[in-house]
Design a protein around this motif. Structure first.
Motif, PDB file in Angstrom:
ATOM      1  N   LYS A   1     -17.182 -20.468 -32.855  1.00 35.84           N
ATOM      2  CA  LYS A   1     -18.201 -19.787 -32.051  1.00 35.84           C
ATOM      3  C   LYS A   1     -19.539 -19.671 -32.781  1.00 35.84           C
ATOM      4  CE  LYS A   1     -17.296 -16.056 -29.573  1.00 35.84           C
ATOM      5  NZ  LYS A   1     -16.656 -14.772 -29.210  1.00 35.84           N
TER       6      LYS A   1
ATOM      7  N   GLU B   1     -13.709 -17.707 -34.328  1.00 34.17           N
ATOM      8  CA  GLU B   1     -15.024 -17.128 -34.625  1.00 34.17           C
ATOM      9  C   GLU B   1     -15.896 -18.154 -35.337  1.00 34.17           C
ATOM     10  OE1 GLU B   1     -16.051 -13.609 -33.903  1.00 34.17           O
ATOM     11  OE2 GLU B   1     -14.514 -14.222 -32.488  1.00 34.17           O
TER      12      GLU B   1
ATOM     13  N   ARG C   1     -20.192 -26.216 -30.444  1.00 34.65           N
ATOM     14  CA  ARG C   1     -18.948 -25.468 -30.240  1.00 34.65           C
ATOM     15  C   ARG C   1     -18.257 -25.883 -28.942  1.00 34.65           C
ATOM     16  NH1 ARG C   1     -21.868 -21.044 -27.399  1.00 34.65           N
ATOM     17  NH2 ARG C   1     -23.397 -20.703 -29.029  1.00 34.65           N
TER      18      ARG C   1
ATOM     19  N   ARG D   1     -27.070 -17.032 -32.183  1.00 35.76           N
ATOM     20  CA  ARG D   1     -25.634 -17.210 -32.429  1.00 35.76           C
ATOM     21  C   ARG D   1     -25.102 -16.199 -33.431  1.00 35.76           C
ATOM     22  NH1 ARG D   1     -25.480 -21.757 -36.537  1.00 35.76           N
ATOM     23  NH2 ARG D   1     -27.659 -22.361 -36.675  1.00 35.76           N
TER      24      ARG D   1
ATOM     25  N   HIS E   1     -15.813 -18.625 -25.706  1.00 34.76           N
ATOM     26  CA  HIS E   1     -16.499 -19.413 -26.729  1.00 34.76           C
ATOM     27  C   HIS E   1     -18.014 -19.260 -26.631  1.00 34.76           C
ATOM     28  CE1 HIS E   1     -12.775 -21.426 -27.804  1.00 34.76           C
ATOM     29  NE2 HIS E   1     -13.412 -22.038 -28.777  1.00 34.76           N
ATOM     30  N   ASN E   2     -18.481 -18.789 -25.495  1.00 33.23           N
ATOM     31  CA  ASN E   2     -19.922 -18.748 -25.279  1.00 33.23           C
ATOM     32  C   ASN E   2     -20.471 -17.348 -25.034  1.00 33.23           C
ATOM     33  OD1 ASN E   2     -20.918 -21.680 -25.143  1.00 33.23           O
ATOM     34  ND2 ASN E   2     -19.046 -21.703 -23.933  1.00 33.23           N
TER      35      ASN E   2
END
Lengths: 161, 339
Positions: A105, A102, A112, A81, A28-29
């Motif tokens: 994200k 996505e 998020r 991002r 996620h990061n």
């Protein structure tokens, strides 16, 4: 009663129980799965090196999530991002089938992570606050703004039901 | 698109095999069963003690001892199955060890007198220290390292939880003769929760290196002598070839000897320092564990009252308003009654 987990036990426990969690948080990061793998590996190195004692599995899990988020934050601070989500533009214009992960994200870091921890891991705003070092109300507003942003971007929104 | 889709999508994300392999490879080969061992030994010792006492009461003679031992083994085996079903082989050893100590020989660690002079021993220690005063500990630690003419090889500090939960890992080298004193002093400045000291006897490899150095030195001298006498060019070239090989071998052997010397002279101490809100001493005995759990629960209880007090004080403004309202209501009711 309190059960302590430490050292090697913590490592093998974390490996069995939380490898997926660490990987998911990392994914996620980070921009891609290779980066996520690197981060996840590093988290486990940190766990080994720290030799920390944990009160229980939940404590260990929260620690792992926190370390993962922090590591990603330190490593990928410079990436915007847009870079994090390679096809951010695609799903906005509907050219490609929208990928909900996505979409999540593409949200700002705190949004998020809050969305992931709340909707997937089932943490309450208070618990998320402890993990991400923020006040409960801040987390609540992250969640609602995150939901709002997702609603705009995804067909049918991101409702609780 | 909703929450359920998201959960489904995340469910599909799992750690790839390559990652699992990488993490598994991190797992250090270690003395995994140490705590289990202690438990098994303790349990086995209890059994043996009970059985010895029992057989004594029953008036069994020395002749019966071998039978008793067989019984003990059965008992020990049973206790092992109960406590560690994956370590049956280890259990038999544990049983015989406790038999020895129960019969009073107590020879398990009487080694110091056996130490031959000139043994080459590499000592390493690994300690876990907990402290409430992290900064004080680090300062004191640095002083002690200096005092015993040691040095820090590597040091890492982490702080992933909150400010009162710092963590440090250090590799320190201390002159071997000061190691014991150094550890004693550490116990004074912090609480040592686990300690292990290993002595590795490298005498054999050390002697091997030494003798190879001697042999090569002799060869070097011979070669030099031959070189002086050599007359034709091809001999000289051949001799020099061999000579340079001998010299490079000598170099690497001498380096190895030096590193051995370093390892022998300076013991490696790896320290794991943890800052805690309160120190719980590691104690594996029954009462130790009871004490530890009791302390934990008392601490939790204290924490509860602390939280309660905080919430109560925080709620004071509301309580004050409620109080004022209550007083006003009471006054009004009284006035009405008076009328």
């Amino acid at each position: 009663m309190t059960v302590f987990i430490k050292g090697k036990d913590a490592f093998s426990f974390a490996f069995k129980q939380f490898t997926d969690t660490v990987y998911r948080v990392a994914l996620h990061n980070t921009a891609n799965s290779a980066d996520a793998e690197d981060v996840a590996q590093e988290v486990f190195v940190k766990l080994l090196e720290s030799g920390k004692t944990f009160r229980d599995g939940e404590h260990l899990k929260a620690w792992l999530i926190r370390v993962t988020v922090n590591l990603c934050h330190d490593k990928f601070r410079k990436l915007s991002r847009e870079t994090l989500v390679e096809n951010a533009f695609a799903f906005k214009t509907g050219e490609e089938k929208a990928d909900i992960v996505e979409a999540v994200k593409s949200l700002p870091e705190n949004y998020r992570n809050a969305i992931y921890l709340h909707y997937y891991e089932g943490y309450t705003a208070k618990e998320i606050g402890k993990i991400l070092d923020a006040k409960e109300n801040t987390v609540l507003s992250w969640l609602s703004r995150g939901r709002e942003a997702l609603r705009k971007e995804l067909d049918g929104g991101f409702d609780d039901e | 698109m909703n929450k359920k889709d998201y959960i489904k999508a995340v469910d599909n994300i799992t750690a790839p095999q390559s990652l699992l392999d990488k993490i598994e490879a991190l797992d250090p080969p270690a003395k995994k069963k140490a705590p289990m061992w202690k438990k098994i030994t303790a349990v086995a010792a209890c059994f043996v003690a009970v059985i010895v006492a029992f057989s004594g009461v029953m008036g069994s003679t020395f002749k019966a001892e071998s039978e008793d031992r067989a019984d003990m083994m059965v008992e020990n085996g049973y206790s092992n199955e109960l406590y560690a079903d994956d370590a049956i082989g280890d259990v038999a050893d544990g049983g015989s060890f406790t038999n020895q100590s129960a019969s009073g020989t107590g020879s398990s660690n009487g080694n110091p007198s056996m130490k031959a002079p000139n043994r080459k021993i590499v000592k390493t220690a690994s300690l876990s220290i907990r402290t409430k005063n992290y900064d004080t500990l680090i300062t004191a630690l640095n002083q002690k390292i200096e005092q015993y003419s040691g040095y820090i090889e590597q040091s890492q500090e982490y702080n992933y939880d909150n400010a009162s939960n710092r963590n440090a890992n250090m590799n320190v080298r201390i002159p071997a003769e000061n190691l014991d004193k150094f550890i004693e002093e550490l116990a004074v400045i912090g609480t040592i929760t686990s300690k292990s000291i290993t002595s590795d006897d490298i005498t054999d490899s050390y002697i091997d290196v030494e003798s190879r150095i001697k042999a090569l030195e002799t060869e070097e001298k011979t070669l030099l002598g031959l070189l002086e006498k050599a007359e034709n060019l091809s001999d000289v070239i051949q001799l020099q070839d061999r000579l340079s090989q001998v010299r490079s071998d000598l170099e690497s052997l001498k380096t190895q000897k030096q590193s051995y010397d370093g390892m022998i002279a300076y013991s490696g101490v790896s320290l794991d320092i943890q800052e805690v809100e309160r120190v719980v001493e590691g104690d594996d005995t029954f009462f130790g564990e009871v004490k530890e759990k009791l302390m934990n629960n008392l601490y939790d209880l204290g924490d509860f009252f602390r939280e309660f007090a905080i919430n109560f004080i925080a709620a004071l403004p509301y309580i004050a308003i409620a109080g004022v309202v209550a007083v006003i209501v009471i006054l009004i009711v009284k006035k009405k009654k008076n009328k």
